[in-house]
Design a protein around this motif. Structure first.
Motif, short mmCIF file in Angstrom:
data_model
loop_
_atom_site.label_atom_id
_atom_site.label_comp_id
_atom_site.label_asym_id
_atom_site.label_seq_id
_atom_site.Cartn_x
_atom_site.Cartn_y
_atom_site.Cartn_z
N SER A 35 -0.94 -1.59 -6.65
CA SER A 35 -1.71 -1.47 -5.41
C SER A 35 -1.30 -0.28 -4.55
N GLU A 78 -4.56 3.24 -7.76
CA GLU A 78 -5.03 3.38 -6.39
C GLU A 78 -4.34 4.53 -5.64
N GLN A 89 -0.98 2.99 -2.64
CA GLN A 89 -1.85 4.13 -2.32
C GLN A 89 -1.05 5.35 -1.85
N GLU A 94 0.81 -1.21 0.00
CA GLU A 94 0.00 0.00 0.00
C GLU A 94 0.85 1.27 0.00
#
Length: 535
Positions: free
Chosen positions: A393, A434, A395, A369
């Motif tokens: 993925s 993302e 963030q 993340e």
């Protein structure tokens, strides 16, 4: 020193003759009689003045009670709770030792207890104010430290203690005359072993053996910090004579793993400095509950000095955050599997270990993340983009560049801008679909940002029904302040302000002259633009 009989100020009779006056028929003369009368009046006046001063003190106490709205309107229990909120918070483990709180903030409890009698009474009966003990081992005021520490321990009742003992100026080999004083202070801390909550030790090596003589059972520690000064790795050992420390947060520096006799089973956070690579693998094997780990300055592989096996591959199922700042990162990443990993920090490196990162993530099957990277001086933006394309993925992304040869981030920003919007059903092929937070630190570089690219990274504020925009919420840019960079041009500045008005967050901070400057504010004032502030 005793004064003479004639002018002895310490006894009644300020003016006392060497011999009694017997001038008139064996009695004193009229002058001496007047002196004695006046002397009696002076003593009476002094006593009256002392009585008035005492009455004044009592009236001041009554006035404080009468006018102090806090003590007059609130019960002592509520005031005690308010006092506890005035104390500084314990810094998290990653922010350093307890001493970083600072002397001024630590003095808050003494300030509260010095306001008036009522406040002092409440403060002294609030043990939460006195549980934090920071001791600097300096021979010049050792006795004062011992007395102050004993008083703090007494005031803290039976609550858990947070203790930091360190040495900044103490010699690595103290004088024998001072050793007894140091040992007495350590014994005072030892006697509270059952109350240790946080224990941080950065002291000369000879003193650590004294912490083995613990009085009473040891409860589980929230945090333990071990940093011997001038350690001899061949002879240094640390352990308790009755049981083992059970820390949840651990910071260890410059010691060998086998020399630390503690319970590793409960460790959830660790920051290890100057460990060997084989010790890092063994540490991961011993800490099944570990969730957050920082490896700093790892030593290289030396077959002659290996004490623990490097292989087989170490599987750690709980580790969620891993930070590594060492050239040994490739060897480490090639021999571990971390399926729960969410945050990966690879800063303080001379190059981006792209292959090692992808190998680790592919083998672990984790959903990363947040990624933190230091871009090398000669890194190619296309290589960085190729790496990020394989980690969709993410963030949160933090990139750090430093040095006069550091490349401009324009190529990366252009790619982010061109991929900010995609059609429905095509997110799998998009770049960082993302991404919510972007931080870019760009210090000591010849090339400034291209300001016009910054608002484009967010893409259009609104999209049609068939299109989707990257869920980017904030951009944090940190740069050096230099007059040659000038200000943000008026046109891109207006577009940046439009993005801010739409609810996005853009922060551009420039460091210079020992302070941080809000570059957007400075540029807005330069162009005469009034910046709207959120309500």
């Amino acid at each position: 020193m005793t004064g003479c009989d004639f002018c002895d100020f310490s006894r009644p009779g300020r003016y006392k003759l060497h011999r009694s006056c017997e001038m008139y028929n064996g009695g004193p003369c009229d002058v001496c009689t007047n002196l004695e009368d006046l002397d009696s009046k002076i003593l009476a006046s002094k006593a009256a003045l002392e009585l008035l001063v005492e009455q004044h003190r009592r009236l001041r106490t009554q006035a404080n009670k009468k006018h102090d709205r806090i003590t007059r309107l609130l019960p002592a229990e509520i005031i005690s709770s308010i006092f506890t909120f005035c104390m500084p918070e314990i810094p998290p483990a990653e922010d350093g030792a307890l001493r970083t709180i600072g002397k001024d903030k630590l003095a808050t409890r003494f300030v509260l207890s010095a306001v008036c009698r009522d406040w002092r009474s409440i403060a002294l009966s609030t043990p939460q104010l006195w549980c934090l003990i920071v001791i600097s081992l300096e021979t010049s005021n050792l006795a004062e430290h011992f007395s102050a520490s004993r008083e703090l321990i007494a005031r803290s009742g039976r609550l858990p203690l947070s203790i930091d003992i360190f040495s900044d100026v103490l010699s690595e080999k103290p004088d024998p005359e001072d050793m007894d004083g140091f040992y007495s202070l350590i014994q005072l801390i030892n006697e509270q072993a059952s109350r240790w909550h946080i224990l941080e030790l950065e002291i000369p090596t000879p003193f650590f053996s004294r912490f083995s003589g613990v009085c009473g059972p040891i409860h589980r520690l929230r945090r333990f910090r071990l940093h011997p000064i001038s350690v001899d790795s061949k002879t240094f050992k640390f352990g308790m004579c009755d049981g083992k420390l059970e820390p949840e947060e651990l910071r260890v520096q410059n010691v060998r793993l086998k020399a630390v006799d503690i319970s590793w089973n409960w460790v959830t956070y660790a920051h290890l400095t100057q460990f060997r690579i084989d010790e890092c693998f063994e540490f991961l094997r011993r800490t099944p509950r570990l969730e957050e780990c920082f490896f700093e300055a790892i030593w290289g592989r030396n077959e002659k000095n290996l004490e623990f096996p490097i292989g087989p591959n170490v599987l750690h199922s709980q580790l969620q955050c891993l930070s590594v700042s060492s050239p040994q990162i490739n060897l480490l990443f090639d021999n571990i599997t971390v399926p729960a990993l969410q945050i990966l920090d690879c800063r303080k490196l001379y190059e981006i270990p792209a292959d090692a990162i992808l190998s680790l993530l592919g083998r672990s099957g984790c959903i990363l993340e947040k990624l933190l990277l230091t871009a090398a001086y000669d890194f190619e933006a296309t290589d960085l983009i190729a790496l990020l394309e394989k980690i969709p993925s993410i963030q949160g992304l933090q990139l750090y560049t430093k040095g006069l040869r550091a490349s401009s981030p324009d190529t990366l920003f252009e790619h982010l801008a061109s991929t900010s919007v995609w059609k429905q059903g095509c997110s799998g092929n998009n770049f960082l679909p993302e991404l919510k937070n972007l931080c870019y630190v760009h210090f000591e570089s010849r090339e400034p940002f291209s300001w016009s690219l910054i608002p484009d990274i967010f893409g259009p504020i609104s999209c049609s029904g068939e299109s989707h925009r990257r869920p980017l919420e904030s951009i944090d840019l940190q740069i050096d302040y230099s007059p040659k960079h000038g200000h943000i041009d008026k046109v891109p500045l207006s577009r940046i302000l439009t993005v801010l008005d739409a609810g996005m967050c853009i922060s551009i901070t420039a460091s210079g002259s020992g302070k941080e400057i809000d570059y957007i504010d400075v540029s807005a004032k330069y162009h005469g633009i009034e910046r709207k502030r959120p309500m």
